[in-house]
Scaffold this motif. Sequence first.
Motif, PDB file in Angstrom:
ATOM      1  N   TYR A 277       7.080 -14.247 -35.639  1.00  0.00           N
ATOM      2  CA  TYR A 277       5.990 -13.707 -34.834  1.00  0.00           C
ATOM      3  C   TYR A 277       6.488 -12.447 -34.157  1.00  0.00           C
ATOM      4  N   GLU A 278       5.608 -11.488 -34.023  1.00  0.00           N
ATOM      5  CA  GLU A 278       5.995 -10.210 -33.431  1.00  0.00           C
ATOM      6  C   GLU A 278       6.071 -10.321 -31.913  1.00  0.00           C
ATOM      7  N   ILE A 279       7.053  -9.645 -31.309  1.00  0.00           N
ATOM      8  CA  ILE A 279       7.229  -9.690 -29.868  1.00  0.00           C
ATOM      9  C   ILE A 279       5.965  -9.181 -29.170  1.00  0.00           C
ATOM     10  N   VAL A 280       5.609  -9.834 -28.064  1.00  0.00           N
ATOM     11  CA  VAL A 280       4.383  -9.524 -27.335  1.00  0.00           C
ATOM     12  C   VAL A 280       4.726  -9.165 -25.892  1.00  0.00           C
ATOM     13  N   PRO A 281       4.177  -8.069 -25.363  1.00  0.00           N
ATOM     14  CA  PRO A 281       4.413  -7.735 -23.956  1.00  0.00           C
ATOM     15  C   PRO A 281       3.616  -8.661 -23.041  1.00  0.00           C
ATOM     16  N   THR A 282       4.226  -9.768 -22.688  1.00  0.00           N
ATOM     17  CA  THR A 282       3.595 -10.770 -21.834  1.00  0.00           C
ATOM     18  C   THR A 282       4.673 -11.525 -21.088  1.00  0.00           C
ATOM     19  N   GLY A 283       4.305 -12.321 -20.083  1.00  0.00           N
ATOM     20  CA  GLY A 283       5.284 -13.096 -19.331  1.00  0.00           C
ATOM     21  C   GLY A 283       6.352 -12.209 -18.724  1.00  0.00           C
ATOM     22  N   ARG A 284       7.609 -12.546 -18.967  1.00  0.00           N
ATOM     23  CA  ARG A 284       8.715 -11.728 -18.458  1.00  0.00           C
ATOM     24  C   ARG A 284       8.787 -10.366 -19.148  1.00  0.00           C
ATOM     25  N   TRP A 285       8.130 -10.238 -20.273  1.00  0.00           N
ATOM     26  CA  TRP A 285       8.181  -9.015 -21.075  1.00  0.00           C
ATOM     27  C   TRP A 285       6.908  -8.175 -20.884  1.00  0.00           C
ATOM     28  N   ILE A 286       6.098  -8.518 -19.895  1.00  0.00           N
ATOM     29  CA  ILE A 286       4.741  -7.984 -19.809  1.00  0.00           C
ATOM     30  C   ILE A 286       4.674  -6.466 -19.631  1.00  0.00           C
ATOM     31  N   VAL A 350      -1.846 -14.523 -23.783  1.00  0.00           N
ATOM     32  CA  VAL A 350      -2.941 -13.918 -23.012  1.00  0.00           C
ATOM     33  C   VAL A 350      -3.101 -14.693 -21.711  1.00  0.00           C
ATOM     34  N   PRO A 351      -2.582 -14.174 -20.584  1.00  0.00           N
ATOM     35  CA  PRO A 351      -2.535 -14.945 -19.335  1.00  0.00           C
ATOM     36  C   PRO A 351      -3.834 -14.923 -18.542  1.00  0.00           C
ATOM     37  N   ILE A 352      -4.936 -15.253 -19.218  1.00  0.00           N
ATOM     38  CA  ILE A 352      -6.242 -15.282 -18.559  1.00  0.00           C
ATOM     39  C   ILE A 352      -6.803 -16.697 -18.654  1.00  0.00           C
ATOM     40  N   ARG A 385      -1.114  -6.288 -27.215  1.00  0.00           N
ATOM     41  CA  ARG A 385      -0.565  -5.002 -27.635  1.00  0.00           C
ATOM     42  C   ARG A 385      -1.659  -3.934 -27.738  1.00  0.00           C
ATOM     43  N   ASP A 386      -2.881  -4.314 -27.325  1.00  0.00           N
ATOM     44  CA  ASP A 386      -4.028  -3.418 -27.372  1.00  0.00           C
ATOM     45  C   ASP A 386      -4.208  -2.753 -26.005  1.00  0.00           C
ATOM     46  N   SER A 387      -4.048  -1.435 -25.950  1.00  0.00           N
ATOM     47  CA  SER A 387      -4.100  -0.720 -24.671  1.00  0.00           C
ATOM     48  C   SER A 387      -5.463  -0.854 -24.000  1.00  0.00           C
ATOM     49  N   GLU A 388      -6.536  -0.884 -24.783  1.00  0.00           N
ATOM     50  CA  GLU A 388      -7.874  -1.007 -24.197  1.00  0.00           C
ATOM     51  C   GLU A 388      -8.069  -2.388 -23.569  1.00  0.00           C
ATOM     52  N   PHE A 389      -7.589  -3.412 -24.244  1.00  0.00           N
ATOM     53  CA  PHE A 389      -7.681  -4.770 -23.689  1.00  0.00           C
ATOM     54  C   PHE A 389      -6.876  -4.877 -22.402  1.00  0.00           C
ATOM     55  N   ARG A 390      -5.675  -4.341 -22.398  1.00  0.00           N
ATOM     56  CA  ARG A 390      -4.823  -4.418 -21.208  1.00  0.00           C
ATOM     57  C   ARG A 390      -5.449  -3.652 -20.043  1.00  0.00           C
ATOM     58  N   GLU A 391      -6.088  -2.557 -20.342  1.00  0.00           N
ATOM     59  CA  GLU A 391      -6.725  -1.787 -19.275  1.00  0.00           C
ATOM     60  C   GLU A 391      -7.933  -2.534 -18.703  1.00  0.00           C
ATOM     61  N   LYS A 392      -8.683  -3.203 -19.580  1.00  0.00           N
ATOM     62  CA  LYS A 392      -9.890  -3.906 -19.145  1.00  0.00           C
ATOM     63  C   LYS A 392      -9.567  -5.196 -18.393  1.00  0.00           C
ATOM     64  N   TYR A 393      -8.560  -5.948 -18.874  1.00  0.00           N
ATOM     65  CA  TYR A 393      -8.278  -7.262 -18.331  1.00  0.00           C
ATOM     66  C   TYR A 393      -6.995  -7.335 -17.513  1.00  0.00           C
ATOM     67  N   GLY A 394      -6.269  -6.209 -17.407  1.00  0.00           N
ATOM     68  CA  GLY A 394      -4.937  -6.231 -16.805  1.00  0.00           C
ATOM     69  C   GLY A 394      -4.868  -6.749 -15.396  1.00  0.00           C
ATOM     70  N   ASN A 395      -5.947  -6.601 -14.625  1.00  0.00           N
ATOM     71  CA  ASN A 395      -5.910  -7.088 -13.252  1.00  0.00           C
ATOM     72  C   ASN A 395      -5.874  -8.609 -13.181  1.00  0.00           C
ATOM     73  N   GLN A 396      -6.109  -9.285 -14.316  1.00  0.00           N
ATOM     74  CA  GLN A 396      -6.083 -10.767 -14.346  1.00  0.00           C
ATOM     75  C   GLN A 396      -4.732 -11.289 -14.804  1.00  0.00           C
ATOM     76  N   PHE A 397      -3.812 -10.397 -15.172  1.00  0.00           N
ATOM     77  CA  PHE A 397      -2.526 -10.815 -15.731  1.00  0.00           C
ATOM     78  C   PHE A 397      -1.555 -11.332 -14.682  1.00  0.00           C
ATOM     79  N   ARG A 398      -1.703 -10.958 -13.440  1.00  0.00           N
ATOM     80  CA  ARG A 398      -0.662 -11.245 -12.448  1.00  0.00           C
ATOM     81  C   ARG A 398      -1.145 -12.181 -11.364  1.00  0.00           C
TER      82      ARG A 398
END
Length: 398
Positions: A277-286, A350-352, A385-398
């Motif tokens: 599986y490809e590395i994903v920017p999430t969790g400790r790697w977010i 996906v931490p939502i 890994r989708d910049s548009e998704f991260r921009e739209k939902y990023g405030n829910q990641f933390r």
Amino acid sequence: MKYPIYKNPVFRVDIEPAAGKTKVTAGGILSPVLRKAVTQEMAFFDNQKYIAELNENSKSGPFSSYYDKYGDSLIYSTWMPPIPSPAFSRMVKSRMNAVFGKYQPEQVTISITEECPNRCLHCALPNKNNHSKLTVAETKDAIGQAIRAGATNIIFDGGEPLGYAGLEELISYVDPKKAIACMFTSGVGLTEEKAKSLKDAGLYSVSISIDSPIEEKHDYMRGVSGVFKNAVAGIQNALGVGLLVNVYVVLAPHNVYDLDAVYEFAKSLGVHELSFYEIVPTGRWIDNTTEILTAEQHDIFKTFVAKCDADSSGPKLFSGPLVIDEFGCMAGRQWMHITPEGDILPCSCVPIPYGNVKTGYDAVSAAWKKIRKDSAYKGGGCLMRDSEFREKYGNQFR
């Protein structure tokens, strides 16, 4: 021998092992029409390596316990039930529904505990440090909810699930007629005695993480010295008691040039499957959004897969990046994840949260309906890994 993947009075699909590869055929009076609708699914099974064909000769071999349980059948992958079996039939029904737009959470991972002896740099769990875990009763309830929602693969992970008291009780709670029970582990604590205990409880397969076949590189990514030796010992112990073993590799820029060595390592150990599986920017790697594979590195991986598929003596490959290219991201379409707090996510990356398993009998089904209504989960590449998704939902990641 042919094994039925799907059959009804007017249409059937069979899989037949031959010379180490599979052949998929379709028949029936509606075959000319229906096979067009399932061409993609048929191609997934066709001309592929498989793990084992179970028959009378399996009674005294390493797959004897699987033959005792499933009879004449084909073990195609550590990720799915044998063909045929009641659990596999449920999976195929789910896939047929998905062809016509009705998706079910076929694979549900449950992080039963946050506790872990490792400090993996790419861990999908965020650094909460609150020692969360689901109780045995809560996890059993989550298993029941997931299976009612359509799950055919229940995967226990963490943290490190091997440190969870009651793991065998949870594994034995998964009805093998409805789903297989699998586990992700770093291998820490997977002694021969523990491996046998897990197998006796009904564990179908175990996935053991390897970041590199080079001890120092693996231990660096795991954040702890000595865990490479634990992983290798765990693999050997699991194989020794007759468990299906999958080596799980997080594909990243740091190991994409070591792929041949990874394959030879897995082959030398005799594991049944090698999954990437490809590395994903999430969790400790977010925040590591630039530490993902380049187009050139993807091409390196594709060349590697083609070469390994031609080697009949090596393990079966599950190539996550290529599966996503073909079928789209599984988050919220085939995959669902439950955290140690009970939160229900579209996948572990996906931490939502869309609900919590502790809130009621149908919490998983209710959360799945919410996920399916969200336009984000319609396929395509990895959302994290989708910049548009991260921009739209990023405030829910933390």
